[in-house]
Design an enzyme around this catalytic site. Structure first.
Site, PDB file in Angstrom:
ATOM      1  CD  GLU A 290       0.127  -1.179   3.190  1.00 25.26           C
ATOM      2  OE1 GLU A 290       0.236  -2.181   2.571  1.00 25.26           O
ATOM      3  OE2 GLU A 290       0.194  -1.401   4.509  1.00 25.26           O
ATOM      4  CG  HIS A 314      -5.883  -5.783   1.259  1.00 29.86           C
ATOM      5  ND1 HIS A 314      -6.221  -6.688   2.402  1.00 29.86           N
ATOM      6  CD2 HIS A 314      -4.558  -5.408   1.641  1.00 29.86           C
ATOM      7  CE1 HIS A 314      -5.377  -6.478   3.331  1.00 29.86           C
ATOM      8  NE2 HIS A 314      -4.312  -5.874   2.828  1.00 29.86           N
ATOM      9  CD  GLU A 315      -2.147  -3.827  -0.799  1.00 31.40           C
ATOM     10  OE1 GLU A 315      -1.918  -3.209  -0.168  1.00 31.40           O
ATOM     11  OE2 GLU A 315      -2.212  -5.418  -0.684  1.00 31.40           O
ATOM     12  CG  HIS A 318      -3.352  -1.133   3.693  1.00 33.49           C
ATOM     13  ND1 HIS A 318      -3.351  -1.159   5.169  1.00 33.49           N
ATOM     14  CD2 HIS A 318      -3.006  -2.311   3.188  1.00 33.49           C
ATOM     15  CE1 HIS A 318      -3.050  -2.452   5.181  1.00 33.49           C
ATOM     16  NE2 HIS A 318      -2.977  -3.245   4.286  1.00 33.49           N
ATOM     17  CD  GLU A 337      -2.073  -5.744   6.328  1.00 34.23           C
ATOM     18  OE1 GLU A 337      -2.845  -5.986   5.710  1.00 34.23           O
ATOM     19  OE2 GLU A 337      -0.854  -5.165   5.898  1.00 34.23           O
ATOM     20  CG  ASP A 395       8.930 -10.813   7.093  1.00 32.26           C
ATOM     21  OD1 ASP A 395       7.941  -9.760   7.084  1.00 32.26           O
ATOM     22  OD2 ASP A 395       9.609 -11.370   6.485  1.00 32.26           O
ATOM     23  CE1 TYR A 403      -1.536  -9.978   6.963  1.00 31.07           C
ATOM     24  CE2 TYR A 403      -2.951  -8.775   5.213  1.00 31.07           C
ATOM     25  CZ  TYR A 403      -1.687  -9.193   5.815  1.00 31.07           C
ATOM     26  OH  TYR A 403      -0.511  -8.701   5.118  1.00 31.07           O
TER      27      TYR A 403
HETATM   28  N1  BES Z   1       0.867  -4.317   3.768  1.00 31.73           N
HETATM   29  C1  BES Z   1       0.759  -5.720   3.395  1.00 31.73           C
HETATM   30  C2  BES Z   1       1.944  -6.469   2.692  1.00 31.73           C
HETATM   31  C3  BES Z   1       3.183  -6.626   3.833  1.00 31.73           C
HETATM   32  C4  BES Z   1       2.874  -7.092   5.089  1.00 31.73           C
HETATM   33  C5  BES Z   1       4.428  -6.478   3.637  1.00 31.73           C
HETATM   34  C6  BES Z   1       3.739  -7.015   6.235  1.00 31.73           C
HETATM   35  C7  BES Z   1       5.540  -6.784   4.721  1.00 31.73           C
HETATM   36  C8  BES Z   1       5.132  -6.946   5.803  1.00 31.73           C
HETATM   37  C9  BES Z   1      -0.124  -5.737   2.134  1.00 31.73           C
HETATM   38  O1  BES Z   1      -1.336  -4.796   2.327  1.00 31.73           O
HETATM   39  C10 BES Z   1      -0.753  -6.833   2.027  1.00 31.73           C
HETATM   40  O2  BES Z   1      -1.564  -7.270   3.076  1.00 31.73           O
HETATM   41  N2  BES Z   1      -0.801  -7.760   0.964  1.00 31.73           N
HETATM   42  C11 BES Z   1      -1.256  -9.019   0.867  1.00 31.73           C
HETATM   43  C12 BES Z   1      -2.674  -8.960  -0.161  1.00 31.73           C
HETATM   44  C13 BES Z   1      -3.810  -8.966   0.687  1.00 31.73           C
HETATM   45  C14 BES Z   1      -5.067  -8.901  -0.469  1.00 31.73           C
HETATM   46  C15 BES Z   1      -4.256  -9.766   1.687  1.00 31.73           C
HETATM   47  C16 BES Z   1      -0.290 -10.142   0.211  1.00 31.73           C
HETATM   48  O3  BES Z   1       0.674  -9.404  -0.391  1.00 31.73           O
HETATM   49  O4  BES Z   1      -0.577 -11.010  -0.054  1.00 31.73           O
HETATM   50 ZN    ZN Z   2      -2.553  -5.298   3.837  1.00 34.67          ZN
END
Ligand code: BES
Ligand code: ZN
Length: 623
Positions: A290, A314-315, A318, A337, A395, A403
């Site tokens: 995002e 989703h994005e 954010h 999330e 991480d 989520y």
């Molecule tokens: N912000 C996240 C990606 C992220 C989270 C990067 C934690 C690094 C550390 C992004 O918004 C996200 O949640 N992406 C998901 C997609 C979403 C539709 C659930 C993904 O990348 O799978």
């Molecule tokens: Zn996200």
């Protein structure tokens, strides 16, 4: 003559080298402590703005230049402490003229290395001269072969969660918000883009200026450079992509303006001006990121039938939950999330209807149950919404808990108070905390005070936030469409025949649910037939492919092997790689395949994905 030039060059080099080694060091280092994954002393010194001057060098795979940090040092602190990792720090200047005394702390594995800079009472600007290293974790440098066009290199950054420090020396902690600007120089063949005001066309100088006038946390700083073109979708939305992908991407995301309108109607005005999407090459390790004003997205959501566009919802969500109101620490990650998945679902409902939104949410709850099962065995503490990430990589806290359990918590609250009251609360929450950061405890306090008008309703916030597992008060999401699929799957499993399979009104999500309800042993003999009838191994829908290949591995359906291998070679999205490698290493033959493929593929994976897969291969006890 040549000798003379060489000699002069050597002398110049030595002078510069010695000068850079003999900078004034900090006489007595302050005690360095890590708080919320950061060495920085953000409680004492306020970082207000960063101005980047960076040159992009594709040949050397480095960024070099300087970051000028504006600070307010009202408590007259003697030092500025910044986060760095894998950075070559060349020099530090104060207020454009004075050389500063500075030293680097010990390198530590997760949080990196503190950069300590001595301040004077009046210091307002600190310029750090530096370059990145070719293996900087936040930066992915792609060969032309790793792009769609195959002719030009490409680079992008991924700063979340704590990787910004590998390309910008900064206070790399979400509690700190600052504005930024940047002057980026690259080969004039390419267009650089940032999470800031962007240019839509390349110019002949290769120099570009960017502004992010709203204060953001470091994890939202982003840069991408490549052969990129733009197509508008409306006057404030559009798509950037390699030219070969641009039309397809614009088609897939054509409903973006409708989504932005729906989101703003739900929770208030969109705060960032433009909303554009950059479609990256397939090695992007996430589905989406995002980055404000410019979401980064995987090309694997471009299925051709818009069936995976909830990622955009989703994005986009954010832009409120996360970017406008930000988790103060990574232990409060669910505030980013969980709110976003709830909001995403509400956007999907507004744009595509309740039945489709329910189907998506119910699928996610299925995934959550699976995650809960594993985590309750391997680390039950990680099933709490409020995480404990002390001495761990943030991480490790990224799972369906933040989520989907997070989103279900909000659905639970909605069910108690009714949608109208709960939406009023969310609107008030976003407006109260906008441009700020929030902890879980502040959320609870604000919620309790806002909802005190309804004293008879007593939500069990603590159980949801601080207990393991899923509370029994979790609402059930009923999706008639998915129930229909479950019945079919049951019949297929018991009859060991495909007679009951009726795919007439199947969407991508129906397929996924079907695959997840077929039992390995019952359908072994049906795999070839299914593949032939529905052309599944050769599917070009990344989600269907992933779930189908999982089924193929479990059923030893080896006819799909070449397709699986091709997929693992091309796709770098961790969400797909992780379960596939995990499934492969369950058997000795699978493990051998996994190792073979990984050895060929890993160079094309982003560090984020590569590290995860390496761990899976190392952890597996199968011989
Ligand atoms: N912000 C996240 C990606 C992220 C989270 C990067 C934690 C690094 C550390 C992004 O918004 C996200 O949640 N992406 C998901 C997609 C979403 C539709 C659930 C993904 O990348 O799978
Ligand atoms: Zn996200």
């Amino acid at each position: 003559m040549l000798q003379k030039i060489t000699r002069i060059a050597t002398i110049v080099f030595l002078v510069v080298f010695v000068a850079s080694c003999t900078h004034k060091k900090i006489a007595k280092m302050p005690t360095l402590t890590v708080k919320n994954h950061s060495f920085s002393n953000y409680d004492s010194v306020k970082l207000t703005h960063i101005n980047l001057h960076l040159k992009v060098d594709f040949d050397k795979r480095i960024l070099s230049g300087k970051a000028v940090l504006d600070i307010e040092n009202t408590s007259a602190c003697q030092y500025l402490i910044l986060d760095t990792r894998q950075l070559n720090i060349e020099d530090v200047m104060l207020d454009d003229s004075v050389s500063a005394a500075w030293s680097l702390g010990e390198e530590t594995p997760i949080v990196g290395r503190a950069l300590v800079i001595a301040l004077t009472k009046n210091t307002r600007k600190v310029a750090v001269y530096y370059s990145t290293r070719p293996d900087a974790e936040a930066i992915m440098w792609l060969n032309p072969e790793q792009t769609l066009g195959k002719k030009h290199p490409f680079m992008f950054t991924q700063s979340q969660a704590i990787l910004a420090r590998t390309w910008v020396p900064c206070m790399d902690v979400p509690a700190v918000r600052f504005t930024y600007s940047a002057d980026i120089e690259c080969d004039s063949k390419y267009l650089p883009l940032m999470s800031a005001t962007n240019n839509f066309k390349r110019n002949t100088t290769g120099r570009y200026h960017f502004d992010m006038p709203q204060p953001i946390p470091s994890y939202l700083m982003a840069l991408a450079v490549g052969n990129i073109e733009f197509q508008a979708l409306s006057n404030n939305t559009g798509v950037f992509a390699e030219p070969e992908m641009l039309k397809k991407a614009a088609n897939e995301f054509s409903e973006l303006p409708v989504m932005v309108a729906a989101a703003s109607k739900l929770y208030g005005e969109y705060a960032w001006g433009r909303y554009d999407i950059l479609v990256l090459p397939p090695s992007f390790p996430f589905g989406g990121m995002e980055n404000p004003r410019l979401t980064f997205a995987t090309p694997t959501v471009i299925a051709g039938d818009k069936s995976l566009v909830s990622l955009v919802a989703h994005e986009l969500a954010h832009s409120w939950s996360g970017n406008l109101v930000t988790n103060r620490t990574w232990e409060d990650f669910w505030l980013n999330e969980g709110f976003t998945v709830y909001f995403e679902s509400r956007i999907m409902e507004a744009v595509y209807g309740k039945s489709y939104a329910d189907m998506l949410m119910a699928l996610s709850v299925g995934e959550l149950n699976h995650t809960l099962e594993t985590l309750m065995k391997e680390g039950p503490g990680d099933t709490k919404l409020k995480l404990n990430l002390k001495n761990r990589n943030p991480d490790d806290g990224v799972s369906d808990i933040a989520y989907v359990k997070g989103a279900m918590f909000l659905y639970y609250l909605e069910s108690l108070y009714g949608r109208k009251v709960f939406d009023d609360f969310l609107n008030a929450y976003f407006s109260h905390f906008k441009w700020q950061t929030v902890t879980t405890e502040e959320f609870i306090a604000y919620f309790n005070s806002h909802m005190s008008k309804w004293p008879k309703i007593k939500p069990d916030l603590n159980a949801w936030i601080y207990d393991v597992g899923l509370p029994s008060t979790c609402p059930k999401i009923v999706s008639q469409e998915l129930s229909r699929v479950e019945k079919m799957a049951e019949l297929i499993n018991t009859e060991k025949s495909l007679k009951a399979l009726d795919t007439a009104r199947f969407t991508t999500q129906h397929w996924l649910h079907l695959f997840r309800h077929l039992e390995a042993d019952s359908i072994k003999n049906l795999m070839a037939d299914m593949d032939k009838t529905y052309n599944l191994s050769a599917s070009t829908n990344s989600e269907i492919q992933c779930d189908w290949y999982l089924l193929c591995i479990s059923n030893q359906y080896t006819a799909a092997d070449p397709y699986l291998e091709k997929y693992l070679m091309e796709v770098g999205r961790r969400k797909f790689l992780e379960p596939l490698y995990e499934r492969l290493v369950e058997t000795p033959e699978g493990k051998e395949k996994a190792n073979k493929i990984f050895n060929k593929a890993y160079k094309g994976y982003h560090a984020v994905s590569r590290n995860t897969i390496k761990e899976i291969l190392a952890k597996s006890s199968v011989k």
